[in-house]
Motif scaffolding. Sequence first.
Motif, PDB file in Angstrom:
ATOM      1  N   PHE A  39      49.319  14.469  66.089  1.00 36.85           N
ATOM      2  CA  PHE A  39      50.336  13.545  65.585  1.00 36.85           C
ATOM      3  C   PHE A  39      51.694  13.881  66.156  1.00 36.85           C
ATOM      4  N   ASP A  40      52.591  12.912  66.078  1.00 36.73           N
ATOM      5  CA  ASP A  40      54.000  13.067  66.442  1.00 36.73           C
ATOM      6  C   ASP A  40      54.835  12.653  65.244  1.00 36.73           C
ATOM      7  N   ILE A  41      55.979  13.307  65.071  1.00 35.60           N
ATOM      8  CA  ILE A  41      56.966  12.883  64.078  1.00 35.60           C
ATOM      9  C   ILE A  41      58.250  12.617  64.846  1.00 35.60           C
ATOM     10  N   VAL A  42      58.773  11.406  64.713  1.00 37.70           N
ATOM     11  CA  VAL A  42      59.930  10.975  65.484  1.00 37.70           C
ATOM     12  C   VAL A  42      61.022  10.500  64.528  1.00 37.70           C
ATOM     13  N   ARG A  43      62.259  10.885  64.814  1.00 38.51           N
ATOM     14  CA  ARG A  43      63.397  10.337  64.068  1.00 38.51           C
ATOM     15  C   ARG A  43      63.860   9.092  64.810  1.00 38.51           C
ATOM     16  N   ASP A  44      63.732   7.935  64.173  1.00 42.81           N
ATOM     17  CA  ASP A  44      64.123   6.678  64.807  1.00 42.81           C
ATOM     18  C   ASP A  44      65.606   6.389  64.652  1.00 42.81           C
ATOM     19  N   GLY A  45      66.208   6.933  63.641  1.00 37.79           N
ATOM     20  CA  GLY A  45      67.627   6.711  63.382  1.00 37.79           C
ATOM     21  C   GLY A  45      68.105   7.755  62.404  1.00 37.79           C
ATOM     22  N   GLY A  46      69.277   7.547  61.845  1.00 39.78           N
ATOM     23  CA  GLY A  46      69.834   8.506  60.913  1.00 39.78           C
ATOM     24  C   GLY A  46      68.945   8.773  59.713  1.00 39.78           C
ATOM     25  N   ASP A  47      68.366   7.738  59.142  1.00 45.58           N
ATOM     26  CA  ASP A  47      67.544   7.886  57.942  1.00 45.58           C
ATOM     27  C   ASP A  47      66.138   7.310  58.115  1.00 45.58           C
ATOM     28  N   SER A  48      65.722   7.056  59.344  1.00 47.39           N
ATOM     29  CA  SER A  48      64.406   6.469  59.608  1.00 47.39           C
ATOM     30  C   SER A  48      63.556   7.433  60.430  1.00 47.39           C
ATOM     31  N   TYR A  49      62.286   7.529  60.040  1.00 50.51           N
ATOM     32  CA  TYR A  49      61.340   8.402  60.720  1.00 50.51           C
ATOM     33  C   TYR A  49      60.051   7.638  60.977  1.00 50.51           C
ATOM     34  N   ARG A  50      59.237   8.163  61.874  1.00 50.44           N
ATOM     35  CA  ARG A  50      57.938   7.554  62.163  1.00 50.44           C
ATOM     36  C   ARG A  50      56.942   8.663  62.445  1.00 50.44           C
ATOM     37  N   ILE A  51      55.792   8.581  61.769  1.00 56.48           N
ATOM     38  CA  ILE A  51      54.683   9.489  62.047  1.00 56.48           C
ATOM     39  C   ILE A  51      53.648   8.684  62.813  1.00 56.48           C
ATOM     40  N   THR A  52      53.199   9.198  63.957  1.00 55.95           N
ATOM     41  CA  THR A  52      52.183   8.531  64.764  1.00 55.95           C
ATOM     42  C   THR A  52      51.007   9.466  64.930  1.00 55.95           C
ATOM     43  N   LEU A  53      49.815   8.996  64.535  1.00 50.06           N
ATOM     44  CA  LEU A  53      48.586   9.773  64.672  1.00 50.06           C
ATOM     45  C   LEU A  53      47.706   9.146  65.735  1.00 50.06           C
ATOM     46  N   ALA A  54      47.098   9.967  66.568  1.00 47.60           N
ATOM     47  CA  ALA A  54      46.153   9.503  67.576  1.00 47.60           C
ATOM     48  C   ALA A  54      44.772   9.464  66.926  1.00 47.60           C
ATOM     49  N   VAL A  55      44.303   8.269  66.603  1.00 49.18           N
ATOM     50  CA  VAL A  55      43.024   8.109  65.903  1.00 49.18           C
ATOM     51  C   VAL A  55      42.068   7.249  66.731  1.00 49.18           C
ATOM     52  N   ALA A  56      41.867   7.647  67.970  1.00 47.47           N
ATOM     53  CA  ALA A  56      40.970   6.914  68.868  1.00 47.47           C
ATOM     54  C   ALA A  56      39.569   6.892  68.282  1.00 47.47           C
ATOM     55  N   GLY A  57      38.920   5.758  68.365  1.00 49.10           N
ATOM     56  CA  GLY A  57      37.554   5.619  67.870  1.00 49.10           C
ATOM     57  C   GLY A  57      37.469   5.129  66.439  1.00 49.10           C
ATOM     58  N   PHE A  58      38.591   5.062  65.740  1.00 47.06           N
ATOM     59  CA  PHE A  58      38.611   4.576  64.363  1.00 47.06           C
ATOM     60  C   PHE A  58      39.131   3.147  64.326  1.00 47.06           C
ATOM     61  N   ALA A  59      38.619   2.376  63.399  1.00 42.74           N
ATOM     62  CA  ALA A  59      39.116   1.029  63.148  1.00 42.74           C
ATOM     63  C   ALA A  59      40.093   1.108  61.979  1.00 42.74           C
ATOM     64  N   PRO A  60      41.015   0.166  61.877  1.00 46.03           N
ATOM     65  CA  PRO A  60      41.984   0.210  60.768  1.00 46.03           C
ATOM     66  C   PRO A  60      41.333   0.252  59.380  1.00 46.03           C
ATOM     67  N   GLN A  61      40.206  -0.407  59.208  1.00 50.54           N
ATOM     68  CA  GLN A  61      39.551  -0.412  57.893  1.00 50.54           C
ATOM     69  C   GLN A  61      38.860   0.914  57.569  1.00 50.54           C
ATOM     70  N   GLU A  62      38.767   1.823  58.525  1.00 53.17           N
ATOM     71  CA  GLU A  62      38.160   3.137  58.306  1.00 53.17           C
ATOM     72  C   GLU A  62      39.209   4.208  57.953  1.00 53.17           C
TER      73      GLU A  62
END
Length: 157
Positions: A39-62
């Motif tokens: 995963f990555d944790i990114v600060r998008d702005g002063g009070d905004s953040y984003r967590i991104t996980l690499a979940v290759a092979g998974f569907a959103p409903q899983e």
Amino acid sequence: MRTNFDFAPYRRSTVGFDRLFDLLETGLRGEAADGYPPFDIVRDGGDSYRITLAVAGFAPQEIEIVAQQNQLSITGKRAEDADRGDYLHRGIATRTFERRFQLADFIEVGSATFENGLLSIALKRVVPEAMKPRRIEIGQSQPANDRLEGPQGQAAA
């Protein structure tokens, strides 16, 4: 090299920081030592953040995302591949996972998006109005009486 740290002296001399010490001790133990999914944790702005996980092979409903109090939990459970053929090599990890993130006070979980095998979750710090700094105006005080009165209501000389 010593890998554990004793927080007991600090716990004895502080009040109300139990949660912080628990988080530090949990982090030192390496709760998610296997590192899956990355995963990555990114600060998008002063009070905004984003967590991104690499979940290759998974569907959103899983994938299930649960936010409660100061914790974000992401769980992935893959459906069975019974009718997809015999694998000669399986290099894409599709095992069940659970990744937890401790959130600071006033962090709210926003929307989640899934694109190209990456799950992104938006976070925002929302400080309540009562906790925000506010400016206090300096007013004029009432003028004091120019004369002091004596014990019987007469002006003192």
